[in-house]
Design a protein around this motif. Structure first.
Motif, mmCIF file in Angstrom:
data_model
loop_
_atom_site.group_PDB
_atom_site.id
_atom_site.type_symbol
_atom_site.label_atom_id
_atom_site.label_comp_id
_atom_site.label_asym_id
_atom_site.label_seq_id
_atom_site.Cartn_x
_atom_site.Cartn_y
_atom_site.Cartn_z
ATOM 1 N N ASN A 131 7.046 -1.695 -5.982
ATOM 2 C CA ASN A 131 8.325 -1.515 -5.296
ATOM 3 C C ASN A 131 8.225 -0.401 -4.258
ATOM 4 O OD1 ASN A 131 11.048 -2.284 -4.895
ATOM 5 N ND2 ASN A 131 11.675 -0.398 -5.920
ATOM 6 N N GLU A 132 7.514 0.692 -4.584
ATOM 7 C CA GLU A 132 7.336 1.782 -3.627
ATOM 8 C C GLU A 132 6.547 1.303 -2.413
ATOM 9 O OE1 GLU A 132 7.280 5.913 -6.161
ATOM 10 O OE2 GLU A 132 5.513 4.622 -6.286
ATOM 11 N N GLN A 133 5.555 0.445 -2.645
ATOM 12 C CA GLN A 133 4.773 -0.079 -1.535
ATOM 13 C C GLN A 133 5.637 -0.938 -0.618
ATOM 14 O OE1 GLN A 133 1.393 -2.090 -3.172
ATOM 15 N NE2 GLN A 133 0.462 -0.216 -3.928
ATOM 16 N N LYS A 134 6.526 -1.730 -1.205
ATOM 17 C CA LYS A 134 7.395 -2.595 -0.404
ATOM 18 C C LYS A 134 8.403 -1.786 0.398
ATOM 19 C CE LYS A 134 7.193 -6.822 -3.109
ATOM 20 N NZ LYS A 134 7.933 -7.772 -3.924
ATOM 21 N N THR A 135 8.843 -0.643 -0.136
ATOM 22 C CA THR A 135 9.855 0.148 0.553
ATOM 23 C C THR A 135 9.257 1.282 1.373
ATOM 24 O OG1 THR A 135 10.171 1.528 -1.416
ATOM 25 C CG2 THR A 135 11.632 -0.374 -1.156
ATOM 26 N N ASP A 136 7.932 1.416 1.414
ATOM 27 C CA ASP A 136 7.270 2.445 2.204
ATOM 28 C C ASP A 136 7.482 2.130 3.681
ATOM 29 O OD1 ASP A 136 5.666 4.311 3.381
ATOM 30 O OD2 ASP A 136 3.811 3.665 2.419
ATOM 31 N N PRO A 137 8.203 2.986 4.420
ATOM 32 C CA PRO A 137 8.505 2.687 5.828
ATOM 33 C C PRO A 137 7.268 2.460 6.687
ATOM 34 C CG PRO A 137 9.701 4.636 5.089
ATOM 35 C CD PRO A 137 8.773 4.242 3.989
ATOM 36 N N GLU A 138 6.177 3.139 6.401
ATOM 37 C CA GLU A 138 4.965 2.984 7.208
ATOM 38 C C GLU A 138 4.394 1.575 7.119
ATOM 39 O OE1 GLU A 138 2.077 6.040 6.627
ATOM 40 O OE2 GLU A 138 3.588 7.607 6.698
ATOM 41 N N LYS A 139 4.641 0.873 6.020
ATOM 42 C CA LYS A 139 4.137 -0.492 5.852
ATOM 43 C C LYS A 139 4.902 -1.483 6.716
ATOM 44 C CE LYS A 139 1.245 0.514 2.525
ATOM 45 N NZ LYS A 139 -0.168 0.383 2.625
ATOM 46 N N TRP A 140 6.053 -1.078 7.236
ATOM 47 C CA TRP A 140 6.915 -1.977 7.995
ATOM 48 C C TRP A 140 6.932 -1.638 9.484
ATOM 49 C CZ3 TRP A 140 8.415 -6.149 5.509
ATOM 50 C CH2 TRP A 140 8.408 -6.110 4.117
#
Length: 119
Positions: free
Chosen positions: A31-40
């Motif tokens: 969940n943290e990976q999905k919400t990590d702003p840098e990933k988006w």
């Protein structure tokens, strides 16, 4: 006592020089990976490709007579030249070589809001 003072002094110097030991990074949860702003965030210069075509037929065949990536995109995407909200973003801007008529295609692997925690 003298040794502890020396270690404290060395730590102070290291802190001031930005050389302090960094805490070990823990693995992020899914969940943290999905919400990590840098990933988006995608660099606009890397995501965009311009393709030139000479005719409608060439475009319909998916062929181009030349392609290039933009050198600058800050005029459209701001000083940081990034596009937010997508993963795996690819934007192709097809341009007629003489009229500059444009057709824009985009694809991505995921977008913000597609997983349940953002709905």
């Amino acid at each position: 006592a003298k040794r502890l003072a020396d270690e404290g002094f060395l730590k102070t110097i290291a802190d001031r020089l930005g050389m302090a030991e960094q805490p070990a990074k823990r693995q992020k949860t899914e969940n943290e990976q999905k919400t990590d702003p840098e990933k988006w965030i995608t660099g606009a210069n890397e995501a965009i490709t311009f393709k030139l075509v000479k005719s409608k037929e060439q475009f319909l065949r998916g062929e181009d007579c030349g392609q290039f990536k933009p050198a600058f995109t800050h005029q459209t995407f701001g000083e940081e030249e990034v596009i937010g909200g997508y993963r795996g973003l690819h934007i192709t801007i097809w341009l007629h070589a003489s009229t500059l008529a444009a057709f824009i295609e985009s694809s991505f692997t995921d977008e913000v809001g597609r997983f349940s925690s953002h709905k």
